[in-house]
Design a protein around this motif. Structure first.
Motif, PDB file in Angstrom:
ATOM      1  N   MET A  50      41.375  18.336  33.862  1.00  0.00           N
ATOM      2  CA  MET A  50      41.302  19.452  34.793  1.00  0.00           C
ATOM      3  C   MET A  50      40.054  20.275  34.491  1.00  0.00           C
ATOM      4  N   PHE A  51      39.312  20.604  35.523  1.00  0.00           N
ATOM      5  CA  PHE A  51      38.089  21.389  35.373  1.00  0.00           C
ATOM      6  C   PHE A  51      38.445  22.828  35.030  1.00  0.00           C
ATOM      7  N   HIS A  52      37.776  23.339  33.989  1.00  0.00           N
ATOM      8  CA  HIS A  52      37.991  24.725  33.547  1.00  0.00           C
ATOM      9  C   HIS A  52      36.678  25.200  32.921  1.00  0.00           C
ATOM     10  N   TYR A  53      36.141  26.322  33.416  1.00  0.00           N
ATOM     11  CA  TYR A  53      34.869  26.828  32.908  1.00  0.00           C
ATOM     12  C   TYR A  53      34.920  28.348  32.835  1.00  0.00           C
ATOM     13  N   LYS A  54      34.540  28.892  31.708  1.00  0.00           N
ATOM     14  CA  LYS A  54      34.518  30.342  31.510  1.00  0.00           C
ATOM     15  C   LYS A  54      33.139  30.880  31.904  1.00  0.00           C
ATOM     16  N   LEU A  55      33.095  31.685  32.979  1.00  0.00           N
ATOM     17  CA  LEU A  55      31.831  32.280  33.416  1.00  0.00           C
ATOM     18  C   LEU A  55      31.427  33.440  32.513  1.00  0.00           C
ATOM     19  N   ASN A  56      32.410  34.251  32.117  1.00  0.00           N
ATOM     20  CA  ASN A  56      32.186  35.359  31.182  1.00  0.00           C
ATOM     21  C   ASN A  56      33.537  35.761  30.600  1.00  0.00           C
ATOM     22  N   ASP A  57      33.620  36.917  29.962  1.00  0.00           N
ATOM     23  CA  ASP A  57      34.878  37.332  29.327  1.00  0.00           C
ATOM     24  C   ASP A  57      36.011  37.576  30.309  1.00  0.00           C
ATOM     25  N   HIS A  58      35.698  37.786  31.581  1.00  0.00           N
ATOM     26  CA  HIS A  58      36.725  38.125  32.566  1.00  0.00           C
ATOM     27  C   HIS A  58      36.885  37.101  33.684  1.00  0.00           C
ATOM     28  N   LEU A  59      35.913  36.216  33.839  1.00  0.00           N
ATOM     29  CA  LEU A  59      35.904  35.296  34.980  1.00  0.00           C
ATOM     30  C   LEU A  59      35.976  33.840  34.537  1.00  0.00           C
ATOM     31  N   ILE A  60      36.868  33.092  35.178  1.00  0.00           N
ATOM     32  CA  ILE A  60      36.918  31.654  34.922  1.00  0.00           C
ATOM     33  C   ILE A  60      36.942  30.896  36.242  1.00  0.00           C
TER      34      ILE A  60
ATOM     35  N   GLY B  85      39.307  27.551  41.886  1.00  0.00           N
ATOM     36  CA  GLY B  85      39.539  28.964  42.098  1.00  0.00           C
ATOM     37  C   GLY B  85      38.641  29.756  41.178  1.00  0.00           C
ATOM     38  N   ILE B  86      38.218  30.918  41.628  1.00  0.00           N
ATOM     39  CA  ILE B  86      37.483  31.862  40.789  1.00  0.00           C
ATOM     40  C   ILE B  86      38.492  32.951  40.441  1.00  0.00           C
ATOM     41  N   PHE B  87      38.759  33.093  39.162  1.00  0.00           N
ATOM     42  CA  PHE B  87      39.790  34.019  38.707  1.00  0.00           C
ATOM     43  C   PHE B  87      39.168  35.116  37.855  1.00  0.00           C
ATOM     44  N   GLU B  88      39.539  36.354  38.161  1.00  0.00           N
ATOM     45  CA  GLU B  88      39.185  37.482  37.310  1.00  0.00           C
ATOM     46  C   GLU B  88      40.480  37.969  36.669  1.00  0.00           C
ATOM     47  N   ASN B  89      40.548  37.822  35.352  1.00  0.00           N
ATOM     48  CA  ASN B  89      41.763  38.206  34.631  1.00  0.00           C
ATOM     49  C   ASN B  89      43.014  37.673  35.323  1.00  0.00           C
ATOM     50  N   ARG B  90      43.009  36.402  35.659  1.00  0.00           N
ATOM     51  CA  ARG B  90      44.130  35.678  36.278  1.00  0.00           C
ATOM     52  C   ARG B  90      44.365  35.991  37.747  1.00  0.00           C
TER      53      ARG B  90
ATOM     54  N   SER C 161      26.605  32.453  40.162  1.00  0.00           N
ATOM     55  CA  SER C 161      26.931  31.820  38.876  1.00  0.00           C
ATOM     56  C   SER C 161      27.882  30.646  39.053  1.00  0.00           C
ATOM     57  N   ALA C 162      28.887  30.820  39.907  1.00  0.00           N
ATOM     58  CA  ALA C 162      29.853  29.744  40.138  1.00  0.00           C
ATOM     59  C   ALA C 162      29.178  28.528  40.772  1.00  0.00           C
ATOM     60  N   VAL C 163      28.323  28.765  41.754  1.00  0.00           N
ATOM     61  CA  VAL C 163      27.623  27.662  42.408  1.00  0.00           C
ATOM     62  C   VAL C 163      26.684  26.978  41.409  1.00  0.00           C
ATOM     63  N   GLN C 164      26.048  27.748  40.562  1.00  0.00           N
ATOM     64  CA  GLN C 164      25.173  27.174  39.538  1.00  0.00           C
ATOM     65  C   GLN C 164      25.955  26.233  38.620  1.00  0.00           C
ATOM     66  N   VAL C 165      27.166  26.595  38.255  1.00  0.00           N
ATOM     67  CA  VAL C 165      28.014  25.729  37.428  1.00  0.00           C
ATOM     68  C   VAL C 165      28.292  24.417  38.161  1.00  0.00           C
ATOM     69  N   LEU C 166      28.604  24.506  39.451  1.00  0.00           N
ATOM     70  CA  LEU C 166      28.878  23.286  40.205  1.00  0.00           C
ATOM     71  C   LEU C 166      27.636  22.419  40.373  1.00  0.00           C
TER      72      LEU C 166
END
Length: 180
Positions: free
Chosen positions: A1-11, A70-75, A111-116
């Motif tokens: 399953m794809f999982h990536y931490k963008l920063n301390d609050h965003l995954i 999904g882009i999640f901020e603190n869940r 940032s999310a698009v850059q990850v993809l």
């Protein structure tokens, strides 16, 4: 399953069946803003619509035909970014995205698009990434322009949006052009 931490609050993580209610709530909270550019909004009227969508996404991901995150901020689900379809024969994919307007203009989607893009070129070994946006959707168009995509042209009346056709700008980026 794809999982990536963008920063301390965003995954970024792959959507799961238990995200259906959160996705519906996210769509419902910004329905009018999203409706301006996204034709699927009208068909998303209850959590079960999101459940069906996520089920299709998981089946498609299992077949390696797409990837929906999904882009999640603190869940809390605040948006989505995806490969609409992965064309393995031609080494290409198309990225789509949406974000709650409260979170726009903060660099989150860029940032999310850059990850993809990284994942497409470095992990999946694709050759081309494409982004399409309505000609008048300046916010969506700003992302590929900021990330170095080439504007390749206009698809005249390329998308049906409720009661009319919209022209789409096509942006393309090749693996050899990606400098990040």
């Amino acid at each position: 399953m794809f999982h990536y931490k963008l920063n301390d609050h965003l995954i970024l993580r792959q959507l799961q069946m238990d995200d259906a209610k959160a996705m519906f709530m996210a769509v419902e909270s910004c329905r009018e803003d999203l409706r301006e550019f996204l034709p699927w909004i009208e068909a998303t009227r209850q959590p079960s619509d999101c459940l069906a969508f996520i089920d299709l996404c998981l089946q498609s991901a299992e077949r390696r035909q797409s990837l929906n995150l999904g882009i999640f901020e603190n869940r809390k689900l605040i948006g989505c970014v995806n490969y609409n379809f992965i064309d393995w024969q031609n080494g290409s994919t198309s990225i789509g995205y949406w974000l709650d307007p409260m979170y726009q203009k903060k660099g989150i989607m860029t940032s999310a698009v850059q990850v993809l893009i990284d994942y497409a070129f470095y992990t999946l070994r694709l050759n081309r990434v494409e982004i399409r946006a309505a000609t008048y959707n300046k916010k969506s168009r700003a992302i590929p322009e900021k990330l170095g995509f080439q504007k390749e042209g206009i698809i005249r009346q390329g998308e049906w949006l409720y009661d009319h056709y919209e022209d789409l700008v096509v942006y393309g980026l090749l693996a050899r052009e990606w400098k990040h």
